[in-house]
Design a protein around this motif. Sequence first.
Motif, PDB file in Angstrom:
ATOM      1  N   ALA A 184      -6.013   1.895 -15.582  1.00 33.89           N
ATOM      2  CA  ALA A 184      -4.926   2.868 -15.702  1.00 33.89           C
ATOM      3  C   ALA A 184      -5.455   4.290 -15.583  1.00 33.89           C
ATOM      4  CB  ALA A 184      -4.202   2.684 -17.029  1.00 33.89           C
ATOM      5  N   ALA A 185      -6.568   4.566 -16.237  1.00 24.61           N
ATOM      6  CA  ALA A 185      -7.155   5.913 -16.187  1.00 24.61           C
ATOM      7  C   ALA A 185      -7.595   6.272 -14.777  1.00 24.61           C
ATOM      8  CB  ALA A 185      -8.326   6.005 -17.157  1.00 24.61           C
ATOM      9  N   VAL A 186      -8.195   5.329 -14.074  1.00 24.55           N
ATOM     10  CA  VAL A 186      -8.640   5.580 -12.695  1.00 24.55           C
ATOM     11  C   VAL A 186      -7.445   5.878 -11.802  1.00 24.55           C
ATOM     12  CG1 VAL A 186      -9.650   4.483 -10.651  1.00 24.55           C
ATOM     13  CG2 VAL A 186     -10.790   4.272 -12.856  1.00 24.55           C
ATOM     14  N   ILE A 187      -6.396   5.086 -11.921  1.00 21.18           N
ATOM     15  CA  ILE A 187      -5.203   5.272 -11.097  1.00 21.18           C
ATOM     16  C   ILE A 187      -4.503   6.580 -11.448  1.00 21.18           C
ATOM     17  CG2 ILE A 187      -2.874   4.370 -10.659  1.00 21.18           C
ATOM     18  CD1 ILE A 187      -4.184   1.559 -10.882  1.00 21.18           C
ATOM     19  N   ASP A 188      -4.446   6.903 -12.710  1.00 19.07           N
ATOM     20  CA  ASP A 188      -3.787   8.129 -13.158  1.00 19.07           C
ATOM     21  C   ASP A 188      -4.527   9.377 -12.689  1.00 19.07           C
ATOM     22  OD1 ASP A 188      -1.513   9.038 -14.399  1.00 19.07           O
ATOM     23  OD2 ASP A 188      -2.446   9.184 -16.378  1.00 19.07           O
ATOM     24  N   LYS A 189      -5.842   9.288 -12.558  1.00 10.10           N
ATOM     25  CA  LYS A 189      -6.653  10.446 -12.158  1.00 10.10           C
ATOM     26  C   LYS A 189      -6.710  10.655 -10.655  1.00 10.10           C
ATOM     27  CE  LYS A 189      -9.742  10.280 -16.114  1.00 10.10           C
ATOM     28  NZ  LYS A 189     -11.102   9.980 -16.571  1.00 10.10           N
ATOM     29  N   ARG A 190      -6.409   9.621  -9.876  1.00  9.56           N
ATOM     30  CA  ARG A 190      -6.532   9.731  -8.422  1.00  9.56           C
ATOM     31  C   ARG A 190      -5.547  10.747  -7.874  1.00  9.56           C
ATOM     32  NH1 ARG A 190      -6.431   4.715  -5.044  1.00  9.56           N
ATOM     33  NH2 ARG A 190      -7.492   6.121  -3.666  1.00  9.56           N
ATOM     34  N   ASP A 191      -6.011  11.506  -6.894  1.00  5.95           N
ATOM     35  CA  ASP A 191      -5.117  12.429  -6.206  1.00  5.95           C
ATOM     36  C   ASP A 191      -4.145  11.617  -5.366  1.00  5.95           C
ATOM     37  OD1 ASP A 191      -6.429  14.630  -7.239  1.00  5.95           O
ATOM     38  OD2 ASP A 191      -7.846  14.718  -5.580  1.00  5.95           O
ATOM     39  N   ALA A 192      -2.920  12.025  -5.388  1.00  3.59           N
ATOM     40  CA  ALA A 192      -1.905  11.316  -4.609  1.00  3.59           C
ATOM     41  C   ALA A 192      -0.925  12.310  -4.019  1.00  3.59           C
ATOM     42  CB  ALA A 192      -1.153  10.333  -5.503  1.00  3.59           C
ATOM     43  N   PRO A 193      -0.400  11.993  -2.855  1.00  7.83           N
ATOM     44  CA  PRO A 193       0.662  12.845  -2.317  1.00  7.83           C
ATOM     45  C   PRO A 193       1.841  12.863  -3.288  1.00  7.83           C
ATOM     46  CG  PRO A 193      -0.030  11.190  -0.717  1.00  7.83           C
ATOM     47  CD  PRO A 193      -0.717  10.875  -1.994  1.00  7.83           C
ATOM     48  N   HIS A 194       2.595  13.916  -3.249  1.00  8.56           N
ATOM     49  CA  HIS A 194       3.694  14.096  -4.198  1.00  8.56           C
ATOM     50  C   HIS A 194       4.619  12.886  -4.312  1.00  8.56           C
ATOM     51  CE1 HIS A 194       7.630  15.527  -5.607  1.00  8.56           C
ATOM     52  NE2 HIS A 194       6.892  16.218  -6.452  1.00  8.56           N
ATOM     53  N   PRO A 195       5.069  12.278  -3.221  1.00 11.43           N
ATOM     54  CA  PRO A 195       5.993  11.145  -3.364  1.00 11.43           C
ATOM     55  C   PRO A 195       5.390   9.950  -4.105  1.00 11.43           C
ATOM     56  CG  PRO A 195       5.973  11.926  -1.098  1.00 11.43           C
ATOM     57  CD  PRO A 195       4.890  12.653  -1.824  1.00 11.43           C
ATOM     58  N   ALA A 196       4.100   9.721  -4.010  1.00 11.90           N
ATOM     59  CA  ALA A 196       3.476   8.558  -4.655  1.00 11.90           C
ATOM     60  C   ALA A 196       3.041   8.853  -6.087  1.00 11.90           C
ATOM     61  CB  ALA A 196       2.282   8.087  -3.842  1.00 11.90           C
ATOM     62  N   ARG A 197       2.970  10.083  -6.468  1.00 12.39           N
ATOM     63  CA  ARG A 197       2.486  10.431  -7.805  1.00 12.39           C
ATOM     64  C   ARG A 197       3.322   9.772  -8.901  1.00 12.39           C
ATOM     65  NH1 ARG A 197      -1.905  10.842  -9.855  1.00 12.39           N
ATOM     66  NH2 ARG A 197      -1.592  11.195 -12.036  1.00 12.39           N
ATOM     67  N   ARG A 198       4.615   9.798  -8.740  1.00  8.41           N
ATOM     68  CA  ARG A 198       5.524   9.195  -9.724  1.00  8.41           C
ATOM     69  C   ARG A 198       5.270   7.693  -9.848  1.00  8.41           C
ATOM     70  NH1 ARG A 198      10.520   6.956  -8.630  1.00  8.41           N
ATOM     71  NH2 ARG A 198      10.393   7.811  -6.541  1.00  8.41           N
ATOM     72  N   HIS A 199       5.049   7.026  -8.717  1.00  7.98           N
ATOM     73  CA  HIS A 199       4.777   5.586  -8.738  1.00  7.98           C
ATOM     74  C   HIS A 199       3.433   5.287  -9.407  1.00  7.98           C
ATOM     75  CE1 HIS A 199       8.269   4.703  -6.362  1.00  7.98           C
ATOM     76  NE2 HIS A 199       7.865   5.504  -5.394  1.00  7.98           N
TER      77      HIS A 199
ATOM     78  N   ALA B 176       3.403  -1.407  -6.683  1.00  5.53           N
ATOM     79  CA  ALA B 176       2.424  -0.942  -5.693  1.00  5.53           C
ATOM     80  C   ALA B 176       2.738  -1.488  -4.308  1.00  5.53           C
ATOM     81  CB  ALA B 176       1.012  -1.338  -6.118  1.00  5.53           C
ATOM     82  N   SER B 177       3.211  -2.732  -4.235  1.00  2.00           N
ATOM     83  CA  SER B 177       3.535  -3.313  -2.925  1.00  2.00           C
ATOM     84  C   SER B 177       4.781  -2.670  -2.317  1.00  2.00           C
ATOM     85  CB  SER B 177       3.714  -4.829  -3.026  1.00  2.00           C
ATOM     86  OG  SER B 177       4.898  -5.144  -3.720  1.00  2.00           O
ATOM     87  N   ARG B 178       5.703  -2.227  -3.175  1.00  2.00           N
ATOM     88  CA  ARG B 178       6.927  -1.585  -2.682  1.00  2.00           C
ATOM     89  C   ARG B 178       6.739  -0.101  -2.397  1.00  2.00           C
ATOM     90  NH1 ARG B 178      11.287  -4.426  -6.721  1.00  2.00           N
ATOM     91  NH2 ARG B 178      11.186  -6.484  -5.751  1.00  2.00           N
ATOM     92  N   ALA B 179       5.643   0.456  -2.888  1.00  2.00           N
ATOM     93  CA  ALA B 179       5.342   1.875  -2.661  1.00  2.00           C
ATOM     94  C   ALA B 179       3.938   1.991  -2.070  1.00  2.00           C
ATOM     95  CB  ALA B 179       5.445   2.645  -3.969  1.00  2.00           C
ATOM     96  N   PRO B 180       3.794   1.683  -0.777  1.00  2.00           N
ATOM     97  CA  PRO B 180       2.459   1.694  -0.174  1.00  2.00           C
ATOM     98  C   PRO B 180       1.766   3.054  -0.222  1.00  2.00           C
ATOM     99  CG  PRO B 180       4.168   1.278   1.484  1.00  2.00           C
ATOM    100  CD  PRO B 180       4.838   1.328   0.159  1.00  2.00           C
ATOM    101  N   GLY B 181       2.525   4.112  -0.455  1.00  2.00           N
ATOM    102  CA  GLY B 181       1.931   5.441  -0.569  1.00  2.00           C
ATOM    103  C   GLY B 181       0.997   5.587  -1.753  1.00  2.00           C
ATOM    104  N   THR B 182       1.028   4.630  -2.679  1.00  5.35           N
ATOM    105  CA  THR B 182       0.120   4.683  -3.826  1.00  5.35           C
ATOM    106  C   THR B 182      -1.318   4.427  -3.404  1.00  5.35           C
ATOM    107  OG1 THR B 182       0.392   2.337  -4.341  1.00  5.35           O
ATOM    108  CG2 THR B 182       1.895   3.892  -5.440  1.00  5.35           C
ATOM    109  N   GLY B 183      -1.494   3.725  -2.286  1.00  5.02           N
ATOM    110  CA  GLY B 183      -2.834   3.407  -1.819  1.00  5.02           C
ATOM    111  C   GLY B 183      -3.494   2.276  -2.583  1.00  5.02           C
TER     112      GLY B 183
END
Length: 176
Positions: free
Chosen positions: A17-32, A79-86
Amino acid sequence: MNTAPTQHAAEIASSLAAVIDKRDAPHPARRHREHIAELLYTACTALLEAEQPAASGTTGAGPVPADAALPLREAEILASRAPGTGLPTGFTAIVLAPVTGRAPEPPSPVNLVSPHLAREEAKLRARLALVEEWLLDTQHPDVVPAYVALSLALRIKLALIADTIPVDEPLPYRQR
């Protein structure tokens, strides 16, 4: 030191959770990503609150707490429904491995014909297996975050290799 498989699994969930929360993400994927991290923290809490096995010192092969499995499944679906999460399919597989006593399944092989990509995929798979084995064997919670971050990074790289080859591409670039 880890005293129970559920505690070890909770450490892995919290680190993921900490790793995912810290990763940089484009604005649309940040919420996911934030929601996925919340689901992982929920699984962590459920694992910490789970009843421990009667015999201390047992490792794995125990029942998976339903309160932990459900948020992990929801995180995978999101994550599968929001591929922008990476985040690749199976990114949560490592979490319950200490409880089940089984190593997580690696991503499906791509069966590349390109010798360069095939070698790269083989190296990444070998590293992933080694890192995840270390993660499951570690008895020191302070190294769990580093192993979790490396496991996720390797799974992402494997997914990127798979994504470089279009599914409808004819041979020799991709075998079916």
